[in-house]
Design an enzyme around this catalytic site. Structure first.
Site, PDB file in Angstrom:
ATOM      1  N   ASP A  37     -13.721 -26.630  -6.003  1.00 57.25           N
ATOM      2  CA  ASP A  37     -13.901 -26.955  -4.443  1.00 57.25           C
ATOM      3  C   ASP A  37     -12.857 -26.850  -3.508  1.00 57.25           C
ATOM      4  O   ASP A  37     -13.036 -27.511  -2.255  1.00 57.25           O
ATOM      5  CB  ASP A  37     -14.317 -28.544  -4.592  1.00 57.25           C
ATOM      6  CG  ASP A  37     -15.655 -28.855  -5.408  1.00 57.25           C
ATOM      7  OD1 ASP A  37     -16.334 -27.772  -5.296  1.00 57.25           O
ATOM      8  OD2 ASP A  37     -15.959 -29.810  -6.046  1.00 57.25           O
ATOM      9  N   HIS A 240       8.013  -6.611  -1.519  1.00 52.04           N
ATOM     10  CA  HIS A 240       7.089  -7.468  -1.491  1.00 52.04           C
ATOM     11  C   HIS A 240       7.237  -8.799  -2.438  1.00 52.04           C
ATOM     12  O   HIS A 240       6.394  -9.440  -2.834  1.00 52.04           O
ATOM     13  CB  HIS A 240       5.678  -6.989  -1.416  1.00 52.04           C
ATOM     14  CG  HIS A 240       5.386  -6.278  -0.420  1.00 52.04           C
ATOM     15  ND1 HIS A 240       4.242  -5.240  -0.658  1.00 52.04           N
ATOM     16  CD2 HIS A 240       5.760  -5.804   0.792  1.00 52.04           C
ATOM     17  CE1 HIS A 240       4.162  -4.459   0.539  1.00 52.04           C
ATOM     18  NE2 HIS A 240       4.926  -4.831   1.285  1.00 52.04           N
ATOM     19  N   ASP A 257      12.307 -12.958   4.798  1.00 53.83           N
ATOM     20  CA  ASP A 257      11.499 -12.415   5.934  1.00 53.83           C
ATOM     21  C   ASP A 257      10.190 -13.436   5.979  1.00 53.83           C
ATOM     22  O   ASP A 257       9.420 -13.625   5.076  1.00 53.83           O
ATOM     23  CB  ASP A 257      10.881 -10.954   5.104  1.00 53.83           C
ATOM     24  CG  ASP A 257       9.879 -10.146   6.074  1.00 53.83           C
ATOM     25  OD1 ASP A 257       9.380 -10.841   7.052  1.00 53.83           O
ATOM     26  OD2 ASP A 257       9.664  -8.852   5.664  1.00 53.83           O
ATOM     27  N   ASP A 268       7.373 -12.018  13.058  1.00 52.54           N
ATOM     28  CA  ASP A 268       7.753 -11.548  12.029  1.00 52.54           C
ATOM     29  C   ASP A 268       8.995 -10.952  11.987  1.00 52.54           C
ATOM     30  O   ASP A 268       9.642 -10.068  12.707  1.00 52.54           O
ATOM     31  CB  ASP A 268       6.860 -10.069  11.672  1.00 52.54           C
ATOM     32  CG  ASP A 268       6.925  -9.270  10.494  1.00 52.54           C
ATOM     33  OD1 ASP A 268       7.936  -9.959   9.796  1.00 52.54           O
ATOM     34  OD2 ASP A 268       6.405  -8.202  10.459  1.00 52.54           O
ATOM     35  N   HIS A 347      10.870   2.404   3.478  1.00 49.57           N
ATOM     36  CA  HIS A 347       9.565   2.035   4.614  1.00 49.57           C
ATOM     37  C   HIS A 347       9.715   2.574   6.041  1.00 49.57           C
ATOM     38  O   HIS A 347      10.792   2.935   6.359  1.00 49.57           O
ATOM     39  CB  HIS A 347       9.255   0.735   4.421  1.00 49.57           C
ATOM     40  CG  HIS A 347      10.369  -0.386   4.701  1.00 49.57           C
ATOM     41  ND1 HIS A 347      10.926  -0.570   6.153  1.00 49.57           N
ATOM     42  CD2 HIS A 347      11.239  -1.117   4.167  1.00 49.57           C
ATOM     43  CE1 HIS A 347      11.712  -1.548   6.065  1.00 49.57           C
ATOM     44  NE2 HIS A 347      11.909  -1.843   4.801  1.00 49.57           N
ATOM     45  N   HIS A 351       5.774  -1.619  12.902  1.00 51.67           N
ATOM     46  CA  HIS A 351       4.276  -1.797  13.320  1.00 51.67           C
ATOM     47  C   HIS A 351       3.958  -2.589  14.382  1.00 51.67           C
ATOM     48  O   HIS A 351       4.851  -3.315  14.919  1.00 51.67           O
ATOM     49  CB  HIS A 351       3.736  -2.303  11.767  1.00 51.67           C
ATOM     50  CG  HIS A 351       4.414  -3.742  11.436  1.00 51.67           C
ATOM     51  ND1 HIS A 351       3.986  -4.730  12.035  1.00 51.67           N
ATOM     52  CD2 HIS A 351       5.275  -3.910  10.378  1.00 51.67           C
ATOM     53  CE1 HIS A 351       4.798  -5.731  11.386  1.00 51.67           C
ATOM     54  NE2 HIS A 351       5.584  -5.205  10.607  1.00 51.67           N
ATOM     55  N   HIS A 358       0.477  -7.012  11.008  1.00 49.83           N
ATOM     56  CA  HIS A 358       0.115  -5.816  10.781  1.00 49.83           C
ATOM     57  C   HIS A 358      -1.105  -5.496  11.971  1.00 49.83           C
ATOM     58  O   HIS A 358      -2.105  -5.334  11.609  1.00 49.83           O
ATOM     59  CB  HIS A 358       0.217  -4.939   9.566  1.00 49.83           C
ATOM     60  CG  HIS A 358       1.167  -4.947   8.657  1.00 49.83           C
ATOM     61  ND1 HIS A 358       1.465  -4.526   7.423  1.00 49.83           N
ATOM     62  CD2 HIS A 358       2.531  -5.803   8.735  1.00 49.83           C
ATOM     63  CE1 HIS A 358       2.393  -4.837   6.931  1.00 49.83           C
ATOM     64  NE2 HIS A 358       3.330  -5.492   7.562  1.00 49.83           N
ATOM     65  N   GLU A 381      12.294  -2.837  12.042  1.00 52.15           N
ATOM     66  CA  GLU A 381      12.977  -3.569  10.990  1.00 52.15           C
ATOM     67  C   GLU A 381      13.306  -2.559   9.864  1.00 52.15           C
ATOM     68  O   GLU A 381      12.920  -2.364   9.069  1.00 52.15           O
ATOM     69  CB  GLU A 381      11.715  -4.574  10.146  1.00 52.15           C
ATOM     70  CG  GLU A 381      10.513  -3.561  10.348  1.00 52.15           C
ATOM     71  CD  GLU A 381       9.359  -4.337   9.426  1.00 52.15           C
ATOM     72  OE1 GLU A 381       9.653  -4.683   8.554  1.00 52.15           O
ATOM     73  OE2 GLU A 381       8.258  -4.630   9.995  1.00 52.15           O
ATOM     74  N   TYR A 385      18.107  -0.657   0.590  1.00 53.62           N
ATOM     75  CA  TYR A 385      17.739  -1.291  -0.617  1.00 53.62           C
ATOM     76  C   TYR A 385      18.411  -0.454  -1.829  1.00 53.62           C
ATOM     77  O   TYR A 385      17.970   0.682  -2.118  1.00 53.62           O
ATOM     78  CB  TYR A 385      16.418  -1.483  -0.707  1.00 53.62           C
ATOM     79  CG  TYR A 385      15.804  -1.860   0.289  1.00 53.62           C
ATOM     80  CD1 TYR A 385      15.392  -3.449   0.744  1.00 53.62           C
ATOM     81  CD2 TYR A 385      15.225  -1.205   1.429  1.00 53.62           C
ATOM     82  CE1 TYR A 385      14.928  -3.930   1.691  1.00 53.62           C
ATOM     83  CE2 TYR A 385      14.631  -1.582   2.488  1.00 53.62           C
ATOM     84  CZ  TYR A 385      14.516  -3.226   2.676  1.00 53.62           C
ATOM     85  OH  TYR A 385      13.847  -3.613   3.684  1.00 53.62           O
ATOM     86  N   ARG A 403      17.635  -6.208   5.208  1.00 54.85           N
ATOM     87  CA  ARG A 403      16.491  -5.677   6.082  1.00 54.85           C
ATOM     88  C   ARG A 403      16.869  -6.752   7.515  1.00 54.85           C
ATOM     89  O   ARG A 403      17.204  -7.893   7.319  1.00 54.85           O
ATOM     90  CB  ARG A 403      15.244  -6.089   5.807  1.00 54.85           C
ATOM     91  CG  ARG A 403      14.118  -5.629   6.702  1.00 54.85           C
ATOM     92  CD  ARG A 403      12.602  -5.348   6.392  1.00 54.85           C
ATOM     93  NE  ARG A 403      12.140  -6.467   5.771  1.00 54.85           N
ATOM     94  CZ  ARG A 403      12.044  -6.673   4.344  1.00 54.85           C
ATOM     95  NH1 ARG A 403      12.504  -5.776   3.564  1.00 54.85           N
ATOM     96  NH2 ARG A 403      11.248  -7.637   3.860  1.00 54.85           N
ATOM     97  N   GLU A 405      14.959  -7.763  10.974  1.00 54.94           N
ATOM     98  CA  GLU A 405      13.735  -7.210  11.750  1.00 54.94           C
ATOM     99  C   GLU A 405      13.604  -8.308  12.903  1.00 54.94           C
ATOM    100  O   GLU A 405      13.610  -9.615  12.659  1.00 54.94           O
ATOM    101  CB  GLU A 405      12.602  -7.741  10.811  1.00 54.94           C
ATOM    102  CG  GLU A 405      11.050  -7.427  11.353  1.00 54.94           C
ATOM    103  CD  GLU A 405       9.758  -7.655  10.386  1.00 54.94           C
ATOM    104  OE1 GLU A 405      10.069  -8.316   9.478  1.00 54.94           O
ATOM    105  OE2 GLU A 405       8.982  -7.063  10.788  1.00 54.94           O
TER     106      GLU A 405
HETATM  107  N1  GLY Z   1       6.402  -9.153   6.769  1.00 55.03           N
HETATM  108  C1  GLY Z   1       5.936  -8.256   6.884  1.00 55.03           C
HETATM  109  C2  GLY Z   1       6.415  -6.959   7.325  1.00 55.03           C
HETATM  110  O1  GLY Z   1       7.426  -7.017   7.749  1.00 55.03           O
HETATM  111  O2  GLY Z   1       5.949  -6.153   7.732  1.00 55.03           O
HETATM  112 MN    MN Z   2       8.556  -8.836   7.947  1.00 55.57          MN
HETATM  113 MN    MN Z   3       7.056  -6.610   9.769  1.00 54.13          MN
END
Ligand code: GLY
Ligand code: MN
Ligand code: MN
Length: 437
Positions: A37, A240, A257, A268, A347, A351, A358, A381, A385, A403, A405
Site C-alpha cells: 500500500d 551510477h 553528485d 544537477d 561520458h 546534457h 536529462h 560535467e 576515472y 567529476r 559539474e
Molecule cells: N546526475 C546525473 C547526471 O549528472 O547526468
Molecule cells: Mn549529475
Molecule cells: Mn548531469
C-alpha cells in the site's frame, strides 16, 4: 512560481504550432505503487506540468484550438469531501477553471463520453505514443468510437503525430520565470554541497553525508532531483554508484553528485573533495586537469556555438593534461583522433537541464549538432576515472574518480553559472574544509 498566464501562453503557443485542425492530448503521471500500500512520492509528468501547472494525478489535458466553449480543457478528479479527508484537498472541475485558468473542465470519470466528441472533426492528434500503454489503449478506444460513427457523418482523425517534436522544442528555451526557479534549485543544491563538505570527515559513512544533503534540500522545501551519488574512494569510479553505504577513508576523495528539485525544476551538481580536507599530490594533479577542462568547457557555452563545442573543449584539455602527466603517450592530435581519453573519461560533458534532469530537446538537427541559443540550460560535467585495476597506470593514480559539474545558462553574453555558490578551486575547497570543527 510560474504564473497562470505563463501556462496559458505555453498552451496557446503549442496550439499555434499544432494547427487549427489538431487536438493535443496529454495525460498526468499516474500514481505508482512502491510496494503493497505504499506509493512512490508523487511527481507530475513534466510535459503535463509544463502545460498545466496542475499537480494532481488522474487528469488529462486536451487542447482543442478554436473550440467555441474553450480551447484548454482539463479532465480531473471531482471534489469529494470523503476522499479528501484521507488524501488531502482536490482542485476539482470548478477550481480548474476559476483557480487554474483552464477554459473548461470535466470530471475525469466522464472522459470516455466527452473526449471522442472533442477528437471528432480534428485532422491530427498530437500525443505521446508508447509512454503509457494503458493510456495508449484508451486513446485507441476513443478514436475507434469516432470511427464507428463514420456512416453517421463523423470525421475521424487521419494523422497521429508524436507530440514531443513540438513540445520538447518549446521546453528547451527557458523563460525568465523558469530560470528563476532553476536558480533557486541550484542555490539550494549548492548549499547542500557546502554543508556536505563541512560535515565530511574520515570514519563517517557515505550515507551520513547523504543525510546532510537531504537535510538541506528538505529544509528549503526541495526534494532530490535524482538519487544522490555519494561515492568515497574508488566508488567514485562507478558512474551510477547509488549504494551510498561505505565508510569514508582518510586519504580518499569523495564524489558527490546531487541536485535539488524546486517546483519540478532540477539542478544537477557534482563536486569532488578530500575526505580529510587536504588533496594529495596525485589527487590534486588529476583534479586540476578536470577543473581546467570544466572551465574551458564552460567558456564554450555561448550563443552561436555548437552543442558539441564544449565537449570538444573538455576532451582536448583532458587529453593534454593526461599527456603531461604521462597517463597517455604520443601526440595530442593522435590521442584526440583515437579517443584515447575514453579509458579515463567515458561520458559526454553534459546534457540539457530543466524540468527533467536529462531534459528534453533534440541535440542534433538533420544530423548536425544544434547551435546553442539564449535560454538553453546545460550541465558541464567533465570527469576522470582511473579504475582501481587500470592497466599501464602508476598505482598512485588508481582508484581516483573525479567529476566537477555545474549548471550553465546560455545567455546573450557570458555563460551564467547557476551553481557557482559551491567552491571548486583546490584552495577554496581546502579553506572551506579547514573551517570544520
Ligand atoms: N546526475 C546525473 C547526471 O549528472 O547526468
Ligand atoms: Mn549529475
Ligand atoms: Mn548531469
Amino acid at each position: 512560481m510560474i504564473e497562470r498566464k505563463e501556462y496559458a501562453r505555453r498552451r496557446r503557443q503549442l496550439m499555434r504550432m499544432a494547427g487549427a485542425d489538431a487536438i493535443v492530448i496529454v495525460a498526468a503521471a499516474p500514481e505508482r505503487v512502491r510496494n503493497n500500500d505504499a506509493h512512490y512520492p508523487y511527481r507530475q509528468d513534466s510535459d503535463f506540468h509544463y502545460l498545466s501547472g496542475f499537480g494532481e494525478p488522474d487528469a488529462v489535458l486536451a487542447l482543442v484550438p478554436g473550440r467555441e466553449h474553450g480551447e484548454a480543457i482539463l479532465f480531473c478528479r471531482e471534489r469529494d469531501p470523503e476522499r479528501e479527508r484521507w488524501d488531502g484537498p482536490r482542485v476539482g472541475t470548478e477550481g480548474a477553471v476559476s483557480q487554474c485558468g483552464f477554459d473548461d473542465a470535466f470530471p475525469i470519470d466522464d472522459i470516455d463520453d466527452i473526449l471522442p466528441g472533442l477528437i471528432e472533426g480534428r485532422r491530427r492528434v498530437y500525443y505521446h505514443f508508447g509512454r503509457d500503454t494503458e493510456f495508449d489503449l484508451k486513446l485507441i478506444g476513443w478514436v475507434n468510437r469516432v470511427r464507428a460513427l463514420v456512416r453517421q457523418g463523423a470525421k475521424p482523425p487521419h494523422e497521429f503525430v508524436a507530440l514531443s517534436h513540438l513540445l520538447h522544442d518549446l521546453r528547451l528555451y527557458k523563460s525568465r520565470g523558469e530560470l528563476r526557479l532553476m536558480k533557486k534549485s541550484a542555490r539550494i543544491a549548492a548549499a547542500a554541497h557546502v554543508r556536505a563538505m563541512q560535515a565530511t570527515r574520515p570514519g563517517l559513512s557515505e550515507h551520513e553525508v547523504e543525510a546532510e544533503l537531504l537535510h538541506e534540500f528538505r529544509k528549503h522545501g526541495a526534494v532530490p532531483s535524482y538519487e544522490p551519488i555519494v561515492g568515497g574512494g574508488a566508488n567514485a569510479c562507478v558512474l551510477h554508484y547509488r549504494a551510498n553505504n561505505a565508510p569514508l577513508q582518510d586519504g580518499d576523495l569523495l564524489l558527490i553528485d546531487a541536485g535539488a528539485e524546486v517546483e519540478c525544476y532540477a539542478s544537477d551538481i557534482t563536486r569532488t573533495f578530500p575526505v580529510n580536507g587536504r588533496f594529495t599530490a596525485e589527487q590534486r594533479a588529476l583534479y586540476e586537469i578536470v577543473l581546467a577542462a570544466q572551465l574551458a568547457a564552460i567558456d564554450e557555452v555561448r550563443a552561436g556555438r555548437s552543442f558539441d563545442a564544449y565537449h570538444q573543449a573538455a576532451v582536448r584539455t583532458i587529453t593534454k593534461g593526461l599527456l603531461k602527466l604521462g597517463l597517455l603517450g604520443g601526440t595530442l592530435e593522435k590521442n584526440l583522433r583515437e579517443h584515447a581519453y575514453r579509458k579515463f573519461y567515458m561520458h559526454k560533458t553534459g546534457h540539457w537541464l530543466g524540468l527533467d534532469v536529462h531534459d528534453v530537446g533534440d541535440y542534433r538537427i538533420d544530423g548536425e549538432f544544434r547551435v546553442l541559443e539564449p535560454g538553453m540550460v546545460v550541465t558541464v560535467e567533465p570527469g576522470l576515472y582511473v579504475a582501481p585495476d587500470a592497466k599501464g597506470v602508476p598505482a598512485k593514480f588508481r582508484g581516483i574518480g573525479i567529476r566537477i559539474e555545474d549548471d550553465v545558462v546560455v545567455t546573450g553574453g557570458a555563460p551564467e553559472v547557476l551553481s557557482a555558490d559551491v567552491p571548486k578551486d583546490v584552495e577554496a575547497i581546502e579553506a572551506l574544509m579547514a573551517e570544520r570543527r
